[in-house]
Design a protein around this motif. Structure first.
Motif, short mmCIF file in Angstrom:
data_model
loop_
_atom_site.label_atom_id
_atom_site.label_comp_id
_atom_site.label_asym_id
_atom_site.label_seq_id
_atom_site.Cartn_x
_atom_site.Cartn_y
_atom_site.Cartn_z
N PHE A 424 -9.82 -4.29 -1.68
CA PHE A 424 -8.80 -3.41 -2.25
C PHE A 424 -7.45 -4.10 -2.35
O PHE A 424 -7.11 -4.96 -1.53
CB PHE A 424 -8.62 -2.16 -1.39
CG PHE A 424 -9.69 -1.12 -1.56
CD1 PHE A 424 -9.51 -0.04 -2.41
CD2 PHE A 424 -10.89 -1.21 -0.87
CE1 PHE A 424 -10.49 0.91 -2.57
CE2 PHE A 424 -11.87 -0.26 -1.01
CZ PHE A 424 -11.68 0.80 -1.87
N ALA A 425 -6.69 -3.67 -3.36
CA ALA A 425 -5.29 -4.06 -3.47
C ALA A 425 -4.50 -2.84 -3.92
O ALA A 425 -5.04 -1.94 -4.56
CB ALA A 425 -5.10 -5.20 -4.46
N ILE A 426 -3.23 -2.81 -3.57
CA ILE A 426 -2.35 -1.72 -4.00
C ILE A 426 -1.08 -2.31 -4.56
O ILE A 426 -0.52 -3.27 -4.01
CB ILE A 426 -2.05 -0.74 -2.85
CG1 ILE A 426 -1.23 0.45 -3.36
CG2 ILE A 426 -1.37 -1.43 -1.67
CD1 ILE A 426 -1.13 1.61 -2.37
N ARG A 427 -0.63 -1.77 -5.68
CA ARG A 427 0.62 -2.18 -6.30
C ARG A 427 1.64 -1.07 -6.19
O ARG A 427 1.32 0.11 -6.36
CB ARG A 427 0.39 -2.53 -7.77
CG ARG A 427 -0.25 -3.89 -8.00
CD ARG A 427 -0.25 -4.23 -9.46
NE ARG A 427 1.09 -4.16 -10.04
CZ ARG A 427 1.34 -4.27 -11.34
NH1 ARG A 427 0.35 -4.45 -12.20
NH2 ARG A 427 2.58 -4.19 -11.78
N CYS A 428 2.88 -1.47 -5.92
CA CYS A 428 3.99 -0.52 -5.84
C CYS A 428 5.26 -1.25 -6.22
O CYS A 428 5.66 -2.19 -5.52
CB CYS A 428 4.10 0.05 -4.43
SG CYS A 428 5.43 1.23 -4.23
N GLY A 429 5.87 -0.85 -7.35
CA GLY A 429 7.03 -1.59 -7.82
C GLY A 429 6.64 -3.03 -8.07
O GLY A 429 5.62 -3.31 -8.69
N PRO A 430 7.43 -3.99 -7.58
CA PRO A 430 7.09 -5.40 -7.82
C PRO A 430 6.02 -5.94 -6.89
O PRO A 430 5.54 -7.04 -7.08
CB PRO A 430 8.42 -6.11 -7.57
CG PRO A 430 9.09 -5.26 -6.53
CD PRO A 430 8.72 -3.84 -6.87
N TRP A 431 5.65 -5.15 -5.87
CA TRP A 431 4.80 -5.68 -4.81
C TRP A 431 3.32 -5.39 -5.04
O TRP A 431 2.94 -4.33 -5.52
CB TRP A 431 5.20 -5.07 -3.46
CG TRP A 431 6.57 -5.47 -3.01
CD1 TRP A 431 7.70 -4.70 -3.02
CD2 TRP A 431 6.96 -6.73 -2.49
NE1 TRP A 431 8.76 -5.40 -2.53
CE2 TRP A 431 8.33 -6.66 -2.20
CE3 TRP A 431 6.27 -7.92 -2.24
CZ2 TRP A 431 9.05 -7.74 -1.67
CZ3 TRP A 431 6.98 -9.00 -1.71
CH2 TRP A 431 8.35 -8.89 -1.43
N LYS A 432 2.49 -6.37 -4.66
CA LYS A 432 1.05 -6.21 -4.66
C LYS A 432 0.52 -6.69 -3.31
O LYS A 432 0.69 -7.86 -2.94
CB LYS A 432 0.40 -7.01 -5.79
CG LYS A 432 -1.14 -6.93 -5.78
CD LYS A 432 -1.73 -7.73 -6.93
CE LYS A 432 -3.25 -7.74 -6.89
NZ LYS A 432 -3.83 -8.51 -8.02
N TYR A 433 -0.13 -5.78 -2.61
CA TYR A 433 -0.72 -6.10 -1.30
C TYR A 433 -2.24 -6.12 -1.44
O TYR A 433 -2.83 -5.17 -1.99
CB TYR A 433 -0.31 -5.06 -0.26
CG TYR A 433 -1.09 -5.14 1.03
CD1 TYR A 433 -0.83 -6.15 1.95
CD2 TYR A 433 -2.09 -4.22 1.32
CE1 TYR A 433 -1.54 -6.23 3.14
CE2 TYR A 433 -2.82 -4.29 2.50
CZ TYR A 433 -2.54 -5.31 3.41
OH TYR A 433 -3.25 -5.38 4.58
#
Length: 503
Positions: A424-433
């Motif tokens: 899994f990955a999650i994006r929020c604004g400029p960030w991708k974890y």
């Protein structure tokens, strides 16, 4: 050019995303909707077409030519940050049709196989059933890849339940993939031309597996795109001006095997891979021409996109590698490819044409996902979604981005994506974890090199070259918490009522 309002520092963005995930689904006013005459809707979902594979997305015209698809960019809006929920086929198709992430089902990794049962529960609303309830005629033509029946599909018997049980009036399809083991077409509930229930010797598929040996006319790979497109054009020709239509057209191009027809073979500068892109472009041109000949262009909303990124290969003798050596970068500057957790697996072309509503030649960098199409079309036909409904749980209304309507916040507070190994990955604004964990039910785990925690700032590092998880541990921890929260809650959007938010 439309901005995406992402210049604020990351703590404020992340806090706003956490709040937004618990409160509201952005919407559009009823004044922007079609009231009496609802638009016809055509969704064209290409297969494995990467972000950099069209001229409108900077592909070199000396390598490939995509004038028909690029017609949509000139006459409509081009999105630069459109994404798929998965970097592989069937999970994305489930998400598009239902507005729900596929990993919320029992399909935690991989794809739907040829003989798997219907993956969409017949009680679940789909785009097709939504539009059918609003008076649309509906069709699913092309690659299906979402199964038939309730147990292992028996292709010698009626394939039910199937697309006709989840909102489609008509269905003509390749059951799984181009070159799949079925070797046949399905029309509505049965194999086309099935002669008996006995098996016949028909050799091996392009994947090296035995064909199922169905006693029916076998598909000819070089003819499949023409036959699917011809069927779609015939269906369009049967539609009448007094009833709106919805066509979900899913070409098999540009999925392996690469089998361009005589009309396109040898026409690109990148070998079979580029020729296959030309075949897709020719097909799209025929669909657009059919709509024009119906004199329905002004009344039709067309969305063109892809189910995941391209198959990038740099070495060896396969057509993908030949195209790479010729200079084609199927996923542009992005890292990764189909199956991976990086942007090359998820970022896809997304073009929208709707005359009189979508500004011609415009560009939008709003972050959207294919699961958003459900809520967006619900807004188009003025049938808002309610919080108390188990419908399209991960779908956000991104119609303002399509229409260029001003809005102060990102339409999507966050976005979850996953690769077929369950990472899994999650994006929020400029960030991708990137969580970096495989599905616990996988016996063989591919892409182990991607299975470690990672953090990227896509605004500063769109190519995901610098893992900054050690520099920004607080951002990584907050995103990890948000990812777990959204998984546990069973939905991403917590809408109240679209009409309440139009005031």
């Amino acid at each position: 050019m439309m901005t995406n309002h992402r210049k604020q520092p990351w703590p404020q963005l992340l806090a706003r995303a956490l709040a937004a995930a618990l409160c509201v689904l952005p919407v559009i006013g009823a004044s922007l909707l079609v009231a009496a005459d609802r638009p016809n809707i055509v969704i064209i979902l290409a297969d494995d077409l990467g972000y950099g594979s069209l001229n409108s997305y900077d592909a070199d015209e000396s390598l490939i030519a995509t004038p028909n698809i690029d017609r949509l960019a000139k006459q409509g809006r081009r999105f630069t940050d459109a994404n798929t929920p998965s970097s592989v086929c069937s999970p994305t198709r489930y998400g598009l049709l239902t507005g729900r992430y596929d990993w919320r089902t029992n399909q935690k990794h991989g794809v739907v196989n040829t003989t798997d049962p219907l993956h969409i529960d017949t009680s679940r609303s789909t785009i097709a059933s939504l539009l059918k309830s609003a008076g649309y005629r509906t069709a699913a033509i092309g690659k299906w890849h979402l199964g038939y029946g309730t147990t292992k599909a028996d292709f010698t018997k009626p394939l039910t339940p199937g697309p006709l049980d989840i909102g489609f009036d008509y269905h003509f399809a390749v059951p799984q993939n181009h070159g799949d083991a079925s070797g046949v077409y399905v029309r509505n509930r049965q194999v086309v031309g099935l002669r008996s229930d006995r098996n016949v010797p028909v050799g091996k598929s392009p994947y090296g597996r035995d064909f199922m040996g169905l006693d029916a006319p076998q598909r000819v790979d070089e003819n499949v795109m023409d036959e699917l497109t011809t069927d779609a054009v015939r269906w369009l020709d049967k539609q009448t001006a007094d009833t709106p239509f919805f066509l979900y057209f899913a070409p098999v191009a540009i999925h392996f095997p690469y089998t361009p027809s005589a009309k396109t073979k040898g026409k690109s500068g990148t070998g079979l891979y580029g020729d296959w892109i030309h075949e897709l472009d020719q097909s799209v041109g025929r669909i657009l021409d059919a709509i024009e000949q119906m004199k329905a262009t002004e009344e039709t909303l067309v969305i063109f996109t892809s189910d995941n990124g391209g198959v990038l290969m740099t070495e060896g003798t396969r057509p993908e590698a030949e195209a790479y050596r010729a200079g084609l970068r199927c996923n542009g500057h992005l890292r990764g490819r189909k199956h991976s957790i990086y942007e090359g697996g998820f970022r896809i072309p997304f073009l929208v044409r709707w005359p009189g509503h979508v500004q011609p030649g415009s560009v939008c960098d709003e972050t959207i996902n294919l699961v958003d199409i459900y809520a967006t079309l619900a807004a188009v036909i003025d049938q808002p979604l309610r919080l108390d409904e188990d419908i399209a749980e991960d779908s956000f209304n991104v119609l303002p981005a399509m229409l260029g309507t001003l809005h102060q916040e990102p339409l999507r507070p966050s976005m979850i994506v996953h690769s077929p190994n369950g990472n899994f990955a999650i994006r929020c604004g400029p960030w991708k974890y990137i969580e970096g964990k495989p599905s616990p039910t996988l016996k063989r785990i591919p892409r182990r090199d991607e299975l470690h925690a990672q953090l990227y700032n896509l605004q500063d590092d769109p190519g995901e070259k610098h893992n900054v998880i050690n520099e920004y541990p607080d951002a990584a921890n907050r995103l990890a918490s948000l990812l777990e929260q959204l998984r546990n809650e069973g939905r991403s959007s917590t809408r109240t009522s679209q009409r309440e938010n139009t005031k």
